[in-house]
Design a protein around this motif. Sequence first.
Motif, short mmCIF file in Angstrom:
data_model
loop_
_atom_site.label_atom_id
_atom_site.label_comp_id
_atom_site.label_asym_id
_atom_site.label_seq_id
_atom_site.Cartn_x
_atom_site.Cartn_y
_atom_site.Cartn_z
N ALA A 116 0.82 -1.22 0.00
CA ALA A 116 0.00 0.00 0.00
C ALA A 116 0.85 1.27 0.00
N GLY A 117 2.18 1.11 0.09
CA GLY A 117 3.06 2.27 0.04
C GLY A 117 3.59 2.72 1.38
N ASP A 118 3.22 2.04 2.46
CA ASP A 118 3.75 2.36 3.78
C ASP A 118 5.06 1.61 4.00
N THR A 119 6.00 2.26 4.69
CA THR A 119 7.29 1.62 4.97
C THR A 119 7.58 1.71 6.46
N PRO A 120 7.25 0.68 7.24
CA PRO A 120 7.51 0.69 8.68
C PRO A 120 8.99 0.90 8.98
N ASP A 121 9.27 1.48 10.14
CA ASP A 121 10.66 1.77 10.52
C ASP A 121 11.53 0.51 10.58
N ASP A 122 10.89 -0.62 10.95
CA ASP A 122 11.67 -1.85 11.10
C ASP A 122 11.64 -2.73 9.84
N ALA A 123 11.22 -2.16 8.72
CA ALA A 123 11.20 -2.93 7.46
C ALA A 123 12.62 -3.21 7.01
N ALA A 124 12.79 -4.31 6.29
CA ALA A 124 14.09 -4.64 5.71
C ALA A 124 14.41 -3.65 4.59
N PRO A 125 15.67 -3.50 4.21
CA PRO A 125 16.02 -2.55 3.14
C PRO A 125 15.38 -2.91 1.79
N PHE A 126 15.22 -4.21 1.52
CA PHE A 126 14.64 -4.65 0.26
C PHE A 126 13.95 -5.98 0.48
N TYR A 127 13.07 -6.32 -0.47
CA TYR A 127 12.32 -7.57 -0.40
C TYR A 127 12.24 -8.20 -1.79
N THR A 128 12.12 -9.51 -1.80
CA THR A 128 11.79 -10.22 -3.03
C THR A 128 10.34 -10.64 -2.95
N VAL A 129 9.55 -10.21 -3.94
CA VAL A 129 8.13 -10.56 -4.01
C VAL A 129 8.00 -11.85 -4.81
N VAL A 130 7.18 -12.76 -4.31
CA VAL A 130 6.99 -14.06 -4.97
C VAL A 130 5.50 -14.26 -5.24
N SER A 131 5.15 -14.56 -6.48
CA SER A 131 3.78 -14.98 -6.80
C SER A 131 3.73 -16.50 -6.78
N VAL A 132 2.58 -17.03 -6.43
CA VAL A 132 2.41 -18.48 -6.25
C VAL A 132 1.24 -18.95 -7.11
N ARG A 133 1.46 -20.03 -7.85
CA ARG A 133 0.36 -20.62 -8.62
C ARG A 133 0.50 -22.14 -8.60
N GLY A 134 -0.61 -22.82 -8.42
CA GLY A 134 -0.62 -24.27 -8.47
C GLY A 134 -0.62 -24.97 -7.13
N VAL A 135 -0.60 -24.20 -6.04
CA VAL A 135 -0.58 -24.81 -4.71
C VAL A 135 -1.19 -23.82 -3.72
N VAL A 136 -1.78 -24.35 -2.66
CA VAL A 136 -2.37 -23.51 -1.62
C VAL A 136 -1.28 -22.68 -0.95
N THR A 137 -1.53 -21.39 -0.80
CA THR A 137 -0.51 -20.48 -0.27
C THR A 137 -0.03 -20.89 1.11
N ASP A 138 -0.93 -21.40 1.95
CA ASP A 138 -0.53 -21.79 3.31
C ASP A 138 0.57 -22.86 3.28
N ARG A 139 0.49 -23.77 2.33
CA ARG A 139 1.53 -24.81 2.22
C ARG A 139 2.87 -24.18 1.87
N VAL A 140 2.83 -23.20 0.99
CA VAL A 140 4.07 -22.54 0.57
C VAL A 140 4.66 -21.76 1.75
N VAL A 141 3.81 -21.05 2.48
CA VAL A 141 4.27 -20.27 3.63
C VAL A 141 4.95 -21.19 4.65
N SER A 142 4.32 -22.33 4.92
CA SER A 142 4.91 -23.28 5.89
C SER A 142 6.27 -23.77 5.42
N ALA A 143 6.39 -24.03 4.11
CA ALA A 143 7.66 -24.52 3.57
C ALA A 143 8.75 -23.45 3.68
#
Length: 306
Positions: free
Chosen positions: A105-132
């Motif tokens: 949404a454009g907000d950057t909390p003070d404790d945010a990391a300097p950079f992030y890698t965004v990952v899109s997921v297709r073909g599997v339930v997101t919760d399974r990916v998060v757990s992995a």
Amino acid sequence: MLVDAGRLLHEEFLAVYRAAAADADGWEDAAEAVAHRVGSRLVSARVPVAQVVVALRSTDRLLTETMLDDGGDARALAAVGTVLAAELMSAFCAQDDGLADALFAGDTPDDAAPFYTVVSVRGVVTDRVVSAFRKRGPVFPATSGHLLLPVAEAVALPLCREVREELGGEVWFCLAERPAARVALARNEVDEIDALVASLGRPPGVYRIDDMLFESAVIRTPEARDELGRVVAPLLANPVLVETVLALLEADGNRAEAVKKLFIHRSTIDYRLWQIEQLTGLSPVNPRDLAVLGTAIALSRTNSLG
């Protein structure tokens, strides 16, 4: 009060590794309890998550090697680090519920990391990916289904491949890195990559913009889109020939493999390829021309060609 994450993890996890090395009953429950307690302490002390990840890897390597040298159970030692990491990281992820949505949404909390890698997921339930992913380090899910990894793309790439292999089946990941204040752009990029990958029928795997540079460039160039649309219009009107191009792309240009996918005779595919060249002036047996044809099909399916 400053907390030495490495020393704390070594002191607290030593008994758990000893129990796992002996394959003692209940070591899994003990590991979860210890990791939860330690994670809560590290969160309260505001120890940076990146520092915790480094300490986790170092502690696991040191304690595992020590226990193996003493004849410890290799199977249990391989599992204990995963159990501890997953539970420990859950404390940090619970603290940062909503972080991904805030950054998008454009907000950057003070404790945010300097950079992030965004990952899109297709073909599997997101919760399974998060757990992995949580077995391996911090991951922050967004309500959109995207994931944020607080690491550079160079680190995220092998991590995504490892997770995809663990999950098995038909799973697609697309990823892109940006500074914290610009992760929304990375989300747009991975969505664009995923749309192209899906339209082209690319096999399950992990994809970056580098894998789709030609297709992405065409999308952003109106003149190129218009010319490509004119050249391949006759092809797009023939579903059989489109199917043939996609099969050849999936087979990396190998006609013998494409024949198997299409369940046709070799002479049949040769005739189809001749038809395609007559219609478009592009030869599917030429890797560059095949890439152009594949791009045209992808763009037509994403409504980017007229």
